[in-house]
Design an enzyme around this catalytic site. Sequence first.
Site, PDB file in Angstrom:
ATOM      1  N   ASP A 141      -2.228 -11.018  15.899  1.00  0.00           N
ATOM      2  CA  ASP A 141      -1.822  -9.745  15.383  1.00  0.00           C
ATOM      3  C   ASP A 141      -0.304  -9.635  15.004  1.00  0.00           C
ATOM      4  O   ASP A 141       0.265 -10.416  15.794  1.00  0.00           O
ATOM      5  CB  ASP A 141      -1.977  -8.627  16.559  1.00  0.00           C
ATOM      6  N   MET A 142      -0.031  -8.556  14.348  1.00  0.00           N
ATOM      7  CA  MET A 142       1.294  -8.324  13.949  1.00  0.00           C
ATOM      8  C   MET A 142       1.899  -7.250  14.683  1.00  0.00           C
ATOM      9  O   MET A 142       1.287  -6.270  14.747  1.00  0.00           O
ATOM     10  CB  MET A 142       1.823  -8.399  12.410  1.00  0.00           C
ATOM     11  N   ARG A 191      -4.819 -11.231   7.335  1.00  0.00           N
ATOM     12  CA  ARG A 191      -5.301  -9.874   7.322  1.00  0.00           C
ATOM     13  C   ARG A 191      -4.206  -9.346   6.950  1.00  0.00           C
ATOM     14  O   ARG A 191      -3.106  -9.114   7.328  1.00  0.00           O
ATOM     15  CB  ARG A 191      -5.499  -9.502   8.925  1.00  0.00           C
ATOM     16  N   LYS A 194      -1.972  -1.744   6.685  1.00  0.00           N
ATOM     17  CA  LYS A 194      -0.942  -1.019   6.369  1.00  0.00           C
ATOM     18  C   LYS A 194       0.348  -1.180   7.225  1.00  0.00           C
ATOM     19  O   LYS A 194       1.594  -1.061   6.922  1.00  0.00           O
ATOM     20  CB  LYS A 194      -1.202   0.558   6.222  1.00  0.00           C
TER      21      LYS A 194
HETATM   22  C1  LIG Z   1      -9.016  -4.689  11.723  1.00  0.00           C
HETATM   23  C2  LIG Z   1      -7.762  -4.002  11.701  1.00  0.00           C
HETATM   24  C3  LIG Z   1      -6.620  -4.625  12.327  1.00  0.00           C
HETATM   25  C4  LIG Z   1      -5.376  -3.940  12.412  1.00  0.00           C
HETATM   26  N1  LIG Z   1      -4.499  -5.017  12.992  1.00  0.00           N
HETATM   27  C5  LIG Z   1      -3.210  -4.612  13.120  1.00  0.00           C
HETATM   28  C6  LIG Z   1      -1.924  -5.223  13.104  1.00  0.00           C
HETATM   29  O1  LIG Z   1      -2.060  -6.558  13.659  1.00  0.00           O
HETATM   30  N2  LIG Z   1      -0.820  -4.829  13.194  1.00  0.00           N
HETATM   31  C7  LIG Z   1      -0.517  -3.475  12.761  1.00  0.00           C
HETATM   32  O2  LIG Z   1       0.495  -3.122  12.748  1.00  0.00           O
HETATM   33  N3  LIG Z   1      -1.476  -2.572  12.420  1.00  0.00           N
HETATM   34  C8  LIG Z   1      -2.803  -3.142  12.468  1.00  0.00           C
HETATM   35  N4  LIG Z   1      -3.890  -2.459  12.123  1.00  0.00           N
HETATM   36  C9  LIG Z   1      -3.777  -1.054  12.013  1.00  0.00           C
HETATM   37  C10 LIG Z   1      -3.200  -0.461  10.548  1.00  0.00           C
HETATM   38  O3  LIG Z   1      -1.961  -1.008  10.307  1.00  0.00           O
HETATM   39  C11 LIG Z   1      -3.105   0.866  10.091  1.00  0.00           C
HETATM   40  O4  LIG Z   1      -2.242   1.561  11.183  1.00  0.00           O
HETATM   41  C12 LIG Z   1      -4.668   1.580  10.382  1.00  0.00           C
HETATM   42  O5  LIG Z   1      -5.530   0.859  10.050  1.00  0.00           O
HETATM   43  C13 LIG Z   1      -4.569   2.828   9.591  1.00  0.00           C
HETATM   44  O6  LIG Z   1      -4.415   2.621   8.176  1.00  0.00           O
HETATM   45  P1  LIG Z   1      -5.581   2.416   7.224  1.00  0.00           P
HETATM   46  O7  LIG Z   1      -5.380   1.645   6.239  1.00  0.00           O
HETATM   47  O8  LIG Z   1      -6.862   2.780   7.935  1.00  0.00           O
HETATM   48  O9  LIG Z   1      -5.112   4.054   6.363  1.00  0.00           O
HETATM   49  P2  LIG Z   1      -4.561   5.471   6.839  1.00  0.00           P
HETATM   50  O10 LIG Z   1      -3.379   5.379   5.675  1.00  0.00           O
HETATM   51  O11 LIG Z   1      -4.456   5.638   8.034  1.00  0.00           O
HETATM   52  O12 LIG Z   1      -5.632   6.604   6.265  1.00  0.00           O
HETATM   53  C14 LIG Z   1      -6.093   6.328   4.865  1.00  0.00           C
HETATM   54  C15 LIG Z   1      -7.628   6.958   4.555  1.00  0.00           C
HETATM   55  O13 LIG Z   1      -8.432   6.249   5.421  1.00  0.00           O
HETATM   56  C16 LIG Z   1      -9.421   7.148   6.126  1.00  0.00           C
HETATM   57  N5  LIG Z   1      -9.298   6.992   7.456  1.00  0.00           N
HETATM   58  C17 LIG Z   1      -8.339   6.691   8.048  1.00  0.00           C
HETATM   59  N6  LIG Z   1      -8.402   6.677   9.348  1.00  0.00           N
HETATM   60  C18 LIG Z   1      -9.801   7.150   9.578  1.00  0.00           C
HETATM   61  C19 LIG Z   1     -10.556   7.572  10.759  1.00  0.00           C
HETATM   62  N7  LIG Z   1     -10.353   7.514  12.003  1.00  0.00           N
HETATM   63  N8  LIG Z   1     -11.789   8.112  10.414  1.00  0.00           N
HETATM   64  C20 LIG Z   1     -12.257   8.354   9.241  1.00  0.00           C
HETATM   65  N9  LIG Z   1     -11.542   7.951   8.122  1.00  0.00           N
HETATM   66  C21 LIG Z   1     -10.286   7.462   8.150  1.00  0.00           C
HETATM   67  C22 LIG Z   1      -9.301   8.419   5.485  1.00  0.00           C
HETATM   68  O14 LIG Z   1      -9.744   8.703   4.350  1.00  0.00           O
HETATM   69  C23 LIG Z   1      -7.732   8.329   5.313  1.00  0.00           C
HETATM   70  O15 LIG Z   1      -7.352   9.310   4.403  1.00  0.00           O
HETATM   71  C24 LIG Z   1      -5.156  -2.859  12.057  1.00  0.00           C
HETATM   72  C25 LIG Z   1      -6.188  -2.271  11.473  1.00  0.00           C
HETATM   73  C26 LIG Z   1      -7.288  -2.686  11.425  1.00  0.00           C
HETATM   74  C27 LIG Z   1      -8.555  -1.921  10.684  1.00  0.00           C
END
Ligand SMILES: Cc1cc2nc3c(=O)[nH]c(=O)nc-3n(C[C@H](O)[C@H](O)[C@H](O)COP(=O)(O)OP(=O)(O)OC[C@H]3O[C@@H](n4cnc5c(N)ncnc54)[C@H](O)[C@@H]3O)c2cc1C
Length: 315
Positions: A141-142, A191, A194
Amino acid sequence: MSLLRQPLLLLARSEKVKTLVSTIPVSAGIVNSHVPGETTEAAVEATARLVGDGLLVTLDFLGEDTLDAERAEATVAAYLDVLQQLAARSLSRNAEVSVKLSAIGQALPDSVAGGGHKIALENARTICRAARNAGTTVTLDMEDHTTTDSTLAILRELRKDFPETGAVLQAYLHRTEADCRTLAYEGSRVRLCKGAYKEPETVAFQDRLDVDKSYVRCLKVLLAGQGYPMIATHDPRMIEIASSLASRYGRAKGTYEFQMLYGIRPEEQKRLAASGETMRVYVPYGTEWYGYLMRRLAERPQNLSFFAKSLISKK
Ligand SMILES: Cc1cc2nc3c(=O)[nH]c(=O)nc-3n(C[C@H](O)[C@H](O)[C@H](O)COP(=O)(O)OP(=O)(O)OC[C@H]3O[C@@H](n4cnc5c(N)ncnc54)[C@H](O)[C@@H]3O)c2cc1C
């Protein structure tokens, strides 16, 4: 809504509030829908269910910023235990583990046995070896930007012996497009997310649109490259763009994968898997769930309503 961020992060540190929240049934429902449980057994059961639904899994033993070498060792032991149980249940072909280096010693001071970087590297090596023996892989993870260089350096070291080790890059960092170019080589599992931490504008895009644009630029680099992109997002727009870029660059399904968090958009997870895409679910488990849950709310307070909707519709 952004006014809620600080209070939610403060609550994330409170044991009293955790105890209180855990006793309220609706909150327990919220917890259960995002963290399957506190034990290895609960995590393995959830894995079996998800794999039964045609999904892949990456398991995260919750905990981070360990400032105690014994706790780091206990985290390593928890990973060895879950890897062994996955193998015993014949699940390790479909389930890997995600590891936060700060949970296995990266944050320890230099005064402790060679320093945090060295301890985290050795602990990560132990987990990678156990994963290899179990027939699966590890993704690092980052965390926040102060750890990016150390994490990528540890990744480089680990990949000498365990080239299958996955990396995570965060599109909100200015540096990430360049890091994608460096890591888009054959066999390199990356991976792209955002980014979940509060970062200063000197290192990270602050505007959501800028983060999304960076995400798309990074997707292009990774999908056009030789590596194995792991597209971690719940964002329908990013998923659509990733799918069309994959076709544009002649990527067959299975040469990349989508990833989402446990309990978030579960119907979409199944839909993508049913359409032939590889879909992996990130499953956090362990007693440290409260902070994880509150950070999910804090990083995007609109999720408060998503949480409510998820409870009703499971979407
Ligand atoms: C598998 C995985 C591993 C990850 N690992 C890391 C890591 O190692 N380090 C790190 O910093 N971050 C990690 N993250 C978190 C990531 O960086 C984001 O903070 C998180 O995924 C929210 O961003 P998003 O791309 O889903 O979009 P967002 O910009 O949060 O949301 C965009 C759109 O996605 C949809 N959406 C978002 N959340 C929901 C919800 N709960 N229910 C329904 N629709 C929703 C909506 O349509 C929303 O408008 C990880 C995420 C995932 C999925």
